[in-house]
Design a protein around this motif. Structure first.
Motif, PDB file in Angstrom:
ATOM      1  N   LEU A   1      86.922  62.369 158.066  1.00 46.55           N
ATOM      2  CA  LEU A   1      86.267  62.559 156.811  1.00 46.55           C
ATOM      3  C   LEU A   1      86.767  61.300 155.651  1.00 46.55           C
ATOM      4  O   LEU A   1      85.909  60.959 154.997  1.00 46.55           O
ATOM      5  N   ALA A   2      88.280  61.518 155.694  1.00 46.97           N
ATOM      6  CA  ALA A   2      88.757  60.503 154.701  1.00 46.97           C
ATOM      7  C   ALA A   2      88.492  59.314 154.885  1.00 46.97           C
ATOM      8  O   ALA A   2      88.217  58.356 154.179  1.00 46.97           O
ATOM      9  N   ALA A   3      88.615  58.792 156.357  1.00 49.40           N
ATOM     10  CA  ALA A   3      88.117  57.527 156.902  1.00 49.40           C
ATOM     11  C   ALA A   3      86.766  57.074 156.531  1.00 49.40           C
ATOM     12  O   ALA A   3      86.537  55.920 156.032  1.00 49.40           O
ATOM     13  N   LYS A   4      85.943  57.914 156.343  1.00 50.82           N
ATOM     14  CA  LYS A   4      84.356  57.782 156.435  1.00 50.82           C
ATOM     15  C   LYS A   4      83.939  57.500 154.986  1.00 50.82           C
ATOM     16  O   LYS A   4      83.193  56.832 154.350  1.00 50.82           O
ATOM     17  N   THR A   5      84.964  58.267 153.936  1.00 47.45           N
ATOM     18  CA  THR A   5      84.680  57.942 152.516  1.00 47.45           C
ATOM     19  C   THR A   5      85.465  57.127 151.688  1.00 47.45           C
ATOM     20  O   THR A   5      85.380  56.900 150.665  1.00 47.45           O
ATOM     21  N   GLY A   6      86.466  56.720 152.373  1.00 43.20           N
ATOM     22  CA  GLY A   6      87.556  56.031 151.796  1.00 43.20           C
ATOM     23  C   GLY A   6      88.440  56.500 150.899  1.00 43.20           C
ATOM     24  O   GLY A   6      89.278  55.998 149.920  1.00 43.20           O
ATOM     25  N   LEU A   7      88.368  58.069 151.031  1.00 40.35           N
ATOM     26  CA  LEU A   7      89.669  58.647 150.218  1.00 40.35           C
ATOM     27  C   LEU A   7      90.845  58.874 151.011  1.00 40.35           C
ATOM     28  O   LEU A   7      91.124  58.698 152.163  1.00 40.35           O
ATOM     29  N   PRO A   8      91.876  58.895 150.233  1.00 45.59           N
ATOM     30  CA  PRO A   8      93.227  58.780 150.670  1.00 45.59           C
ATOM     31  C   PRO A   8      93.650  60.110 151.738  1.00 45.59           C
ATOM     32  O   PRO A   8      93.407  61.310 151.296  1.00 45.59           O
ATOM     33  N   ALA A   9      93.589  59.916 152.940  1.00 40.80           N
ATOM     34  CA  ALA A   9      93.908  60.997 153.808  1.00 40.80           C
ATOM     35  C   ALA A   9      94.804  62.074 153.638  1.00 40.80           C
ATOM     36  O   ALA A   9      94.423  63.156 153.928  1.00 40.80           O
TER      37      ALA A   9
END
Length: 511
Positions: free
Chosen positions: A379-387
């Motif tokens: 999910l982080a990868a898809k949103t660009g949020l820091p995992a």
């Protein structure tokens, strides 16, 4: 001066404040033994109601017989204590007292008309402060059957989801919430026989003679018109939230695409017309803020009542109690760093919140505004949020949910937090994949800065003196609550109260 038509009162706008003012003008005034005034209501678009028609129609007018009937313990004194605790006394005491004094009188006036039927409905005040009513003091109109409106039904702006897609009211269903309020006021105004509701009529200028506003210039499909207003002009045409240029110039956070204003409305025309003749302004950087759910049409949906999930900013961390009253949460969004996402899981059947209009998950996912993944890392990868930050934020939140205590932001400790959950916990773990991230933006219900007016709604010049013949109410005026949103229905309640006061001043001061 050649006039195309002559009235006693011209009202620019057709939201709840504008129509309350028009009804006060067009109705007979028993106490003064005076007849109704010939009144024009000017609406720029083809439909009546403005943002009021989209609203839940809560009306915050305290200390009236509506609350007395409900037995909720409200009073003018408790409302005064509440407003004083939130706003202080600096610069707003006169407006506060005028509002509190007017509320019972206005409600008595409205309920004399058989078209106006209201009831108290629970909805908590927004701040934990002295004088608060935990279950709220606002009231709402009863649903209005379409057949009771007859041909007038076609004038009332439909719900936001149907309006944005070019549809009218749902066949066979009564008008509810804001549509009922507008419909009821429209019925009452029409029954007076003293009012013209002129849609497709956009105010362009105010006409001044010998220092007094005596009428308006407006544009229609047939061309320009000049309308005389012998008693006064009431500007209650909303704010400027739909103007990207004015928002940028005045520093209003958010964006014109994300406001809840109807298409083609609320571009600040009335404010600009008054400024051209020397009117002063205030609070121009302020709005009634709210979280918005980004929608596939490029607009936003008013979002409130979070029953689960958590909101993170671009760092992948929480920054507020997600269940805060919407203006307070909106202000947290304005001071945080976007992008923002609501993170939730498969416990929820769709969004764990109310969005107006409603969101279809499959459409949101197809538009790339929602993301779905089997793990938080994906999910982080898809949103660009820091995992790492997202995973630790969700882990910490889930720990709070297990204990039932939000140690960071105290979510679930206020009556408002639990109002939309029916008293169930609003700290719900996010631990059942698949996981979802829904894009959140800063939206608003309208700007709240505009023309400075005195407690009788008289617009003030740069020198602080009333401009004869010119009045303002609602979002066309600078709200006496400043940057604070005290409770549900304050925008509508104050708009109606000061529009009513403006008309009483017109009646007292005949030209």
């Amino acid at each position: 001066m050649a006039w195309d038509d002559e009235y006693d009162v011209v009202v620019a706008g057709s939201g709840a404040g504008a129509l309350a003012g028009a009804l006060a003008a067009a109705s007979d005034a028993p106490a003064a033994a005076s007849d109704g005034l010939r009144t024009a209501v000017l609406e720029k678009t083809s439909l009546v109601g403005g943002t009021s028609a989209y609203s839940g129609s809560a009306i915050w007018l305290p200390g009236t017989r509506v609350q007395e009937r409900a037995g909720i313990g409200d009073s003018t004194e408790s409302a005064r204590a509440y407003l004083r605790a939130l706003l202080g006394d600096d610069g707003n005491a006169a407006h506060r007292e005028a509002f509190l004094e007017t509320a019972p009188e206005l409600v008595e006036f409205l309920e004399r008309d058989p078209a106006i039927e209201v009831e108290w409905r629970a909805f908590p005040d927004y701040f934990d402060a002295p004088g608060r009513i935990d279950m709220g003091r606002s009231f709402v109109p009863l649903d209005l059957p379409l057949e009771r409106l007859g041909e007038l039904a076609g004038l009332v702006r439909p719900p936001v989801d149907r309006d944005r897609t070019g549809r009218g009211h749902a066949p066979g269903r009564p008008l509810a919430q804001g549509r009922s309020l507008i419909g009821r006021l429209l019925l009452a105004i029409t029954a007076t026989g003293n009012a013209d509701v002129r849609t497709g009529t956009a105010l362009t200028d105010l006409i001044v003679e010998a220092g007094r506003v005596v009428g308006v210039a407006a544009m229609t499909a047939e061309g320009p018109v000049r309308l005389r207003a012998s008693r006064g002009v009431l500007l209650a045409a909303g704010g400027f939230e739909s103007s990207a240029e004015l928002r940028a110039l005045r520093g209003v956070p958010g964006g014109a695409a994300w406001t809840m204003a109807p298409d083609g409305a609320n571009t600040g025309d009335a404010i600009a017309a008054a400024m051209r003749i020397g009117a002063s302004t205030g609070l121009l950087d302020q709005a009634w803020f709210c979280p918005g759910l980004a929608m596939p049409d490029g607009r936003a949906a008013f979002t409130l009542g979070f029953r689960g999930g958590l909101i993170v900013d671009g760092t992948g961390r929480r920054f507020a109690n997600e269940s805060l009253p919407y203006d307070q949460m909106g202000r947290r969004l304005a001071s945080a760093g976007d992008p923002f996402y609501l993170i939730f899981d498969s416990r929820s059947d769709g969004l764990p919140a109310i969005s107006i209009p409603a969101a279809a998950p499959e459409e949101q996912l197809a538009a790339g505004l929602w993301h779905q993944a089997d793990t938080l890392a994906d999910l982080a990868a898809k949103t660009g949020l820091p995992a790492g930050a997202l995973a630790s934020t969700v882990e910490r939140f889930n720990g709070f949910a297990a204990k039932g205590v939000d140690e960071d932001f105290h979510r679930g400790e206020d009556p408002y937090d639990l109002y939309f959950t029916g008293g169930k916990p609003c700290l719900v773990p996010v631990d059942r994949p698949p996981y979802f991230a829904a894009k959140i933006v800063l939206s608003d219900l309208g700007t709240k800065g505009g023309l400075r007016a005195d407690p009788d709604g008289r617009v003030l010049s740069g020198a602080g003196r009333p401009i004869p013949g010119l009045y303002a109410a609602g979002n066309t005026s600078a709200s006496f609550t400043g940057p604070v949103y005290p409770g549900p229905g304050i925008p509508i309640g104050t708009a109606m109260a000061f529009a009513y006061r403006a008309v009483q001043d017109m009646r007292r001061n005949q030209s």
